[in-house]
Scaffold this active site. Structure first.
Site, PDB file in Angstrom:
ATOM      1  N   ASP A  28       3.887 -17.145  -2.268  1.00 56.83           N
ATOM      2  CA  ASP A  28       3.960 -17.173  -3.734  1.00 56.83           C
ATOM      3  C   ASP A  28       5.327 -16.832  -4.297  1.00 56.83           C
ATOM      4  O   ASP A  28       5.539 -16.942  -5.506  1.00 56.83           O
ATOM      5  CB  ASP A  28       2.931 -16.188  -4.304  1.00 56.83           C
ATOM      6  CG  ASP A  28       1.515 -16.661  -4.036  1.00 56.83           C
ATOM      7  OD1 ASP A  28       0.714 -15.870  -3.504  1.00 56.83           O
ATOM      8  OD2 ASP A  28       1.231 -17.835  -4.333  1.00 56.83           O
ATOM      9  N   HIS A  48       1.945  -9.166   2.850  1.00 56.04           N
ATOM     10  CA  HIS A  48       0.831 -10.026   3.262  1.00 56.04           C
ATOM     11  C   HIS A  48      -0.062  -9.246   4.218  1.00 56.04           C
ATOM     12  O   HIS A  48       0.430  -8.459   5.026  1.00 56.04           O
ATOM     13  CB  HIS A  48       1.355 -11.283   3.969  1.00 56.04           C
ATOM     14  CG  HIS A  48       0.345 -12.378   4.024  1.00 56.04           C
ATOM     15  ND1 HIS A  48      -0.624 -12.427   4.985  1.00 56.04           N
ATOM     16  CD2 HIS A  48       0.136 -13.428   3.202  1.00 56.04           C
ATOM     17  CE1 HIS A  48      -1.390 -13.494   4.766  1.00 56.04           C
ATOM     18  NE2 HIS A  48      -0.949 -14.123   3.697  1.00 56.04           N
TER      19      HIS A  48
HETATM   20  C1  SDX Z   1      -1.717 -14.810  -0.983  1.00 52.15           C
HETATM   21  O1  SDX Z   1      -4.684 -13.577   2.786  1.00 52.15           O
HETATM   22  C2  SDX Z   1      -4.017 -14.689   2.625  1.00 52.15           C
HETATM   23  O2  SDX Z   1      -3.806 -15.453   3.530  1.00 52.15           O
HETATM   24  C3  SDX Z   1      -3.519 -14.949   1.216  1.00 52.15           C
HETATM   25  C4  SDX Z   1      -2.575 -16.121   1.014  1.00 52.15           C
HETATM   26  C5  SDX Z   1      -3.269 -17.442   1.249  1.00 52.15           C
HETATM   27  O3  SDX Z   1      -2.578 -18.408   1.586  1.00 52.15           O
HETATM   28  O4  SDX Z   1      -4.503 -17.522   0.984  1.00 52.15           O
HETATM   29  O5  SDX Z   1      -1.483 -16.002   1.900  1.00 52.15           O
HETATM   30  C6  SDX Z   1      -2.040 -16.170  -0.416  1.00 52.15           C
HETATM   31  O6  SDX Z   1      -2.562 -14.227  -1.620  1.00 52.15           O
HETATM   32  C7  SDX Z   1      -0.381 -14.195  -0.693  1.00 52.15           C
HETATM   33  C8  SDX Z   1      -0.239 -12.735  -1.261  1.00 52.15           C
HETATM   34  C9  SDX Z   1       0.079 -12.843  -2.772  1.00 52.15           C
HETATM   35  N1  SDX Z   1       0.053 -11.459  -3.374  1.00 52.15           N
HETATM   36  C10 SDX Z   1       1.192 -10.847  -3.776  1.00 52.15           C
HETATM   37  O7  SDX Z   1       2.313 -11.286  -3.596  1.00 52.15           O
HETATM   38  C11 SDX Z   1       0.935  -9.529  -4.506  1.00 52.15           C
HETATM   39  C12 SDX Z   1       1.871  -8.428  -3.967  1.00 52.15           C
HETATM   40  N2  SDX Z   1       1.466  -8.123  -2.580  1.00 52.15           N
HETATM   41  C13 SDX Z   1       0.589  -7.006  -2.395  1.00 52.15           C
HETATM   42  O8  SDX Z   1      -0.283  -6.688  -3.405  1.00 52.15           O
HETATM   43  C14 SDX Z   1       0.062  -6.884  -0.961  1.00 52.15           C
HETATM   44  O9  SDX Z   1       1.132  -7.026  -0.125  1.00 52.15           O
HETATM   45  C15 SDX Z   1      -1.064  -7.796  -0.517  1.00 52.15           C
HETATM   46  C16 SDX Z   1      -2.205  -7.797  -1.470  1.00 52.15           C
HETATM   47  C17 SDX Z   1      -0.566  -9.204  -0.351  1.00 52.15           C
HETATM   48  C18 SDX Z   1      -1.539  -7.299   0.847  1.00 52.15           C
HETATM   49  O10 SDX Z   1      -2.102  -6.061   0.641  1.00 52.15           O
HETATM   50  P1  SDX Z   1      -2.621  -5.139   1.868  1.00 52.15           P
HETATM   51  O11 SDX Z   1      -2.605  -5.905   3.137  1.00 52.15           O
HETATM   52  O12 SDX Z   1      -3.910  -4.523   1.423  1.00 52.15           O
HETATM   53  O13 SDX Z   1      -1.490  -4.082   2.027  1.00 52.15           O
HETATM   54  P2  SDX Z   1      -1.446  -2.688   1.253  1.00 52.15           P
HETATM   55  O14 SDX Z   1      -1.717  -2.913  -0.210  1.00 52.15           O
HETATM   56  O15 SDX Z   1      -2.314  -1.737   2.005  1.00 52.15           O
HETATM   57  O16 SDX Z   1       0.108  -2.285   1.403  1.00 52.15           O
HETATM   58  C19 SDX Z   1       0.591  -1.629   2.590  1.00 52.15           C
HETATM   59  C20 SDX Z   1       1.772  -0.786   2.110  1.00 52.15           C
HETATM   60  C21 SDX Z   1       1.404   0.146   0.955  1.00 52.15           C
HETATM   61  O17 SDX Z   1       2.319   1.220   0.978  1.00 52.15           O
HETATM   62  P3  SDX Z   1       1.856   2.610   1.719  1.00 52.15           P
HETATM   63  O18 SDX Z   1       0.522   3.012   1.108  1.00 52.15           O
HETATM   64  O19 SDX Z   1       1.734   2.264   3.195  1.00 52.15           O
HETATM   65  O20 SDX Z   1       2.967   3.587   1.415  1.00 52.15           O
HETATM   66  O21 SDX Z   1       2.803  -1.650   1.577  1.00 52.15           O
HETATM   67  C22 SDX Z   1       2.969  -1.391   0.185  1.00 52.15           C
HETATM   68  C23 SDX Z   1       1.724  -0.653  -0.271  1.00 52.15           C
HETATM   69  O22 SDX Z   1       2.016   0.171  -1.401  1.00 52.15           O
HETATM   70  N3  SDX Z   1       3.075  -2.713  -0.459  1.00 52.15           N
HETATM   71  C24 SDX Z   1       3.928  -3.011  -1.442  1.00 52.15           C
HETATM   72  C25 SDX Z   1       3.726  -4.376  -1.676  1.00 52.15           C
HETATM   73  N4  SDX Z   1       2.789  -4.858  -0.863  1.00 52.15           N
HETATM   74  C26 SDX Z   1       2.385  -3.811  -0.101  1.00 52.15           C
HETATM   75  N5  SDX Z   1       4.810  -2.259  -2.134  1.00 52.15           N
HETATM   76  C27 SDX Z   1       5.518  -2.913  -3.089  1.00 52.15           C
HETATM   77  N6  SDX Z   1       5.404  -4.226  -3.383  1.00 52.15           N
HETATM   78  C28 SDX Z   1       4.512  -4.986  -2.692  1.00 52.15           C
HETATM   79  N7  SDX Z   1       4.385  -6.271  -2.971  1.00 52.15           N
END
Ligand code: SDX
Length: 393
Positions: free
Chosen positions: A329, A272
């Site tokens: 989710d 998140h």
């Molecule tokens: C919602 O914003 C809100 O409030 C949203 C929400 C709401 O109520 O409106 O809460 C609802 O959208 C919840 C999120 C649902 N999405 C998912 O579950 C999809 C999987 N999650 C990711 O795609 C990600 O965690 C996000 C999109 C939720 C957040 O992305 P960020 O903040 O841009 O973080 P990032 O992509 O920069 O990740 C940081 C690190 C990275 O690794 P490094 O580059 O540091 O090595 O964490 C890793 C990412 O690769 N990472 C994951 C991961 N999420 C982040 N690795 C594996 N699996 C994951 N799910």
């Protein structure tokens, strides 16, 4: 600072507005609507009460809530021509695309809802969409299931009526509402109701900042929510869990895939932008998933796979170092599935829950007379160059 442009892609460190609606503390895992904790509201309030709180800022008295509900009921119908629009969609159309289109189309049938400069006009648009949106949601699902469209029963509670509109079979006069499902849906909708300036809410605000109507702004929000990185994640979680189940429940393989930078696979339902601790909603939903499935007598192996995945991730340094926890989710789809809702309708259910939050944020943006949203950029393209005629290219 005037004149200086700070690049902040994804707005990770940018405040887009001042708001009094929802408070998040990502480090401590705190979520409050108008100062009330999500734990208390999920336990003690119902969805329409929380919608009133988010939109108008106070918990309603009995009289205020009854008037709000009766004003909404006055608009619990849609123009019959909406059925023609619904019929025009191919059966395979994704419900989020159908819902975004129908929501925007409502503007054509409710022109009074576009200019909302007065408090009365604003209230009129709000009760109309709260009356009509659940019908669009229910009809989108009924159409998918090949069921005749149906208006429900206004003598029921708001959420009770939504469930009946979604599920009542033709010639099923003895439709008995299962209180377990009503309570489960009521709680899920409350937990999804608002979440400060997330992607879809920011979309609703920026579209509304051009003074586009409420319904058009909501339609844009639905499209933003559809993405698998946002609300579409609840569908992606179930598809991921199904794939793991089909793969013999080999969660370790998927954990490795999620950590492999060359593999686009992510652990859906994890991580998140704000919560760097447990998402408080995920905690409540995980508990509710256990309760609802056991109350319904459902033994769903998918729930065990989800719990196994969560346990492994919480013990894996890749996830712990990146503070990746289950989000809203991760477990919600397991409950929707237990309720008999098709997987591609899960994000529609998220939109149904988020509707009052989108309305509240849009209303606050308009009442505070926020300027039109128009960010700048850092230009990295070509410097000036002279035109070359095609013969010389
Ligand atoms: C919602 O914003 C809100 O409030 C949203 C929400 C709401 O109520 O409106 O809460 C609802 O959208 C919840 C999120 C649902 N999405 C998912 O579950 C999809 C999987 N999650 C990711 O795609 C990600 O965690 C996000 C999109 C939720 C957040 O992305 P960020 O903040 O841009 O973080 P990032 O992509 O920069 O990740 C940081 C690190 C990275 O690794 P490094 O580059 O540091 O090595 O964490 C890793 C990412 O690769 N990472 C994951 C991961 N999420 C982040 N690795 C594996 N699996 C994951 N799910």
């Amino acid at each position: 600072t005037k004149g200086v442009i700070t690049l902040d892609s994804g707005f990770k460190n940018t405040g887009s507005c001042e708001s009094a609606i929802t408070f998040l503390d990502g480090e401590k895992g705190i979520l409050r609507y108008r100062g009330y904790s999500i734990e208390e509201l999920a336990e003690k309030a119902d969805f329409l009460e929380v919608a009133y709180l988010l939109i108008f800022g106070e918990l309603p008295t009995i009289e205020q809530l009854e008037k709000f509900h009766s004003d909404i009921k006055k608009h619990s119908f849609v123009d019959d021509d909406v059925k023609k629009i619904l019929d025009a969609f191919p059966k395979a159309a994704h419900p989020m695309g159908v819902l975004a289109s129908l929501t925007s189309a409502l503007t054509a049938f409710n022109p009074s809802c576009v200019n909302v400069d007065s408090v009365e006009d604003m209230y009129n648009a709000i009760v109309r969409i709260l009356g009509k949106f659940p019908i669009l949601v229910a009809w989108t699902m009924r159409k998918k299931n090949g069921l005749p469209l149906y208006y429900g029963d206004d003598s029921l509670g708001y959420v009770e009526n939504i469930l009946k509109m979604m599920f009542k079979q033709p010639n099923q006069d003895k439709y008995v509402q299962n209180p377990i499902l009503v309570n489960a849906l009521d709680k899920l909708l409350i937990l999804h109701a608002d979440h400060e300036q997330n992607c879809s809410t920011s979309t609703v605000r920026i579209v509304g900042s051009s003074h586009a109507g409420l319904f058009a702004s909501l339609s844009a929000g639905i499209s933003a929510l559809w993405g698998p990185l946002h609300g579409g994640a609840n569908q992606a979680v179930l598809e991921m869990l199904e794939a793991i189940k089909a793969d013999g429940g080999d969660t370790a393989k998927y954990m490795e895939k999620a950590k492999d930078k060359n593999d686009p696979f992510r652990l859906m339902g994890f991580g998140h932008r704000v919560y760097k601790n447990f998402d408080p909603r995920a905690k409540i939903i995980k508990k509710a998933a256990d309760e609802v499935l056991s109350d319904l007598g459902i033994e769903d192996p998918i729930l065990d796979i989800a719990k196994g995945l969560e346990k492994q991730a919480l013990e894996d340094s890749y996830f712990v170092d990146r503070k990746l926890y289950p989000n809203v989710d991760f477990y919600s789809g397991i409950i929707y599935r237990g309720m008999g809702i098709p997987t591609d309708m899960f994000t529609v259910m998220f939109a149904l829950g988020r509707l009052p939050g989108w309305i509240a944020q849009w209303r606050e943006m308009r009442m505070r007379k926020e300027p039109i949203g128009r960010p700048r950029q850092l230009y990295i393209g070509e410097t000036e160059r002279k035109f070359v005629t095609i013969e010389k290219r």
